[in-house]
Design a protein around this motif. Sequence first.
Motif, mmCIF file in Angstrom:
data_model
loop_
_atom_site.group_PDB
_atom_site.id
_atom_site.type_symbol
_atom_site.label_atom_id
_atom_site.label_comp_id
_atom_site.label_asym_id
_atom_site.label_seq_id
_atom_site.Cartn_x
_atom_site.Cartn_y
_atom_site.Cartn_z
ATOM 1 N N ASN A 171 0.833 -1.206 0.220
ATOM 2 C CA ASN A 171 -0.064 0.124 0.111
ATOM 3 C C ASN A 171 0.952 1.219 0.005
ATOM 4 O O ASN A 171 0.335 2.478 -0.408
ATOM 5 N N CYS A 172 2.135 1.192 0.418
ATOM 6 C CA CYS A 172 2.965 2.262 0.433
ATOM 7 C C CYS A 172 3.469 2.623 -1.030
ATOM 8 O O CYS A 172 4.077 3.595 -1.180
ATOM 9 N N GLY A 173 3.315 1.777 -1.739
ATOM 10 C CA GLY A 173 3.606 2.207 -3.258
ATOM 11 C C GLY A 173 4.885 1.233 -3.715
ATOM 12 O O GLY A 173 5.278 1.103 -4.886
ATOM 13 N N LYS A 174 5.536 0.657 -2.570
ATOM 14 C CA LYS A 174 7.014 -0.098 -2.823
ATOM 15 C C LYS A 174 6.532 -1.474 -3.258
ATOM 16 O O LYS A 174 5.266 -2.051 -3.117
ATOM 17 N N ASN A 175 7.736 -2.572 -3.398
ATOM 18 C CA ASN A 175 7.181 -3.612 -3.607
ATOM 19 C C ASN A 175 7.787 -4.714 -2.867
ATOM 20 O O ASN A 175 9.017 -4.321 -2.060
ATOM 21 N N GLY A 176 7.286 -5.745 -2.247
ATOM 22 C CA GLY A 176 7.828 -6.869 -1.372
ATOM 23 C C GLY A 176 8.046 -6.248 0.185
ATOM 24 O O GLY A 176 8.889 -6.995 0.978
#
Length: 321
Positions: free
Chosen positions: A179-184
């Motif tokens: 949800n923060c926009g980053k992956n993994g």
Amino acid sequence: MSRLQEVYLGLDVGGTNIAGALVDKEGIIVKQVKLPTRAREGQDVVVSQMCRAITLLLGHAEQNEFYVQGIGMGIPGPVSVKEGISLHSPNLFWDNVPIRDIIQQQFSLPVAMDNDVRCAAIGEKFFGAGKVAKDVICVTLGTGVGSGIFINNHLFRGFRDIAGEIGHITMNPRGPKCNCGKNGCLEAYVGAPNISRRAKEAIFNQKYSVIVEMVNGNLADITPEMVHRAALAGDELAKNIIQETAELIGLALSYMANLFNPQLIIVGGGVARSGEMLINPIRDTIKANAMREHGKILTVVPAQLGEDAGMIGAAWLLNAD
């Protein structure tokens, strides 16, 4: 309680409910209220609900001759503790809301605020499982994943008051979108909705699970609690999901152990209701991955205060630093 005994007022503001309490110096709740947040109706309605909860508690304090020392608030999302601003709260649909000043103007009492996860950590540190140690990490596992870090009994907030975001440690840069926009991120694997997602994906891959019967074939109804119940019943898919969840959490906590050298790690939040089935493999993973000197001395325990931790910690904000 005796006449004019000092109490503190704490609010735990969630996206669904506002839980408020009067708390004495021993961390004991003497009065509690709960109201719907009504977050989708806008900022003014949420503030009105907060004020209503405070008014109810102040009325009880007056009737019982308690002296309210001040108000503490736990707000979801990043906050500026120094400025008293909710910087961004997706659960409340807030951006840059000066909530401390708003409440202070309404009630003319000292007001303190912090992130809701850190408030829960304060509750556990001073009145729950963390009382026995000075250097503590309290991790909360729920819809999101966060932590509070205590160094020599002092809460570490960091330069911008956003320390402890363990949920956004990258476990796999090519992993699922967070949800923060980053992956993994850790949260993209072990946040409550993502435990449910991983169970659905495993079932879609044509693996049998009793979970399918528990939800009458409607996989959208899968919850972490169902995964836990299925694991207790011996379901292999559910047991694997919980084991993988514990290993990911334990790996992230091993990084925290190496960085902060805590004496104690407390595991709380809704996901942690899986109990020792989750916490035992967390312990094993930390021990296997943290530096040996850390793994030997570190203790991992479940939280003690449950859903009351946030209210108790919020009430104690005026004394926590």
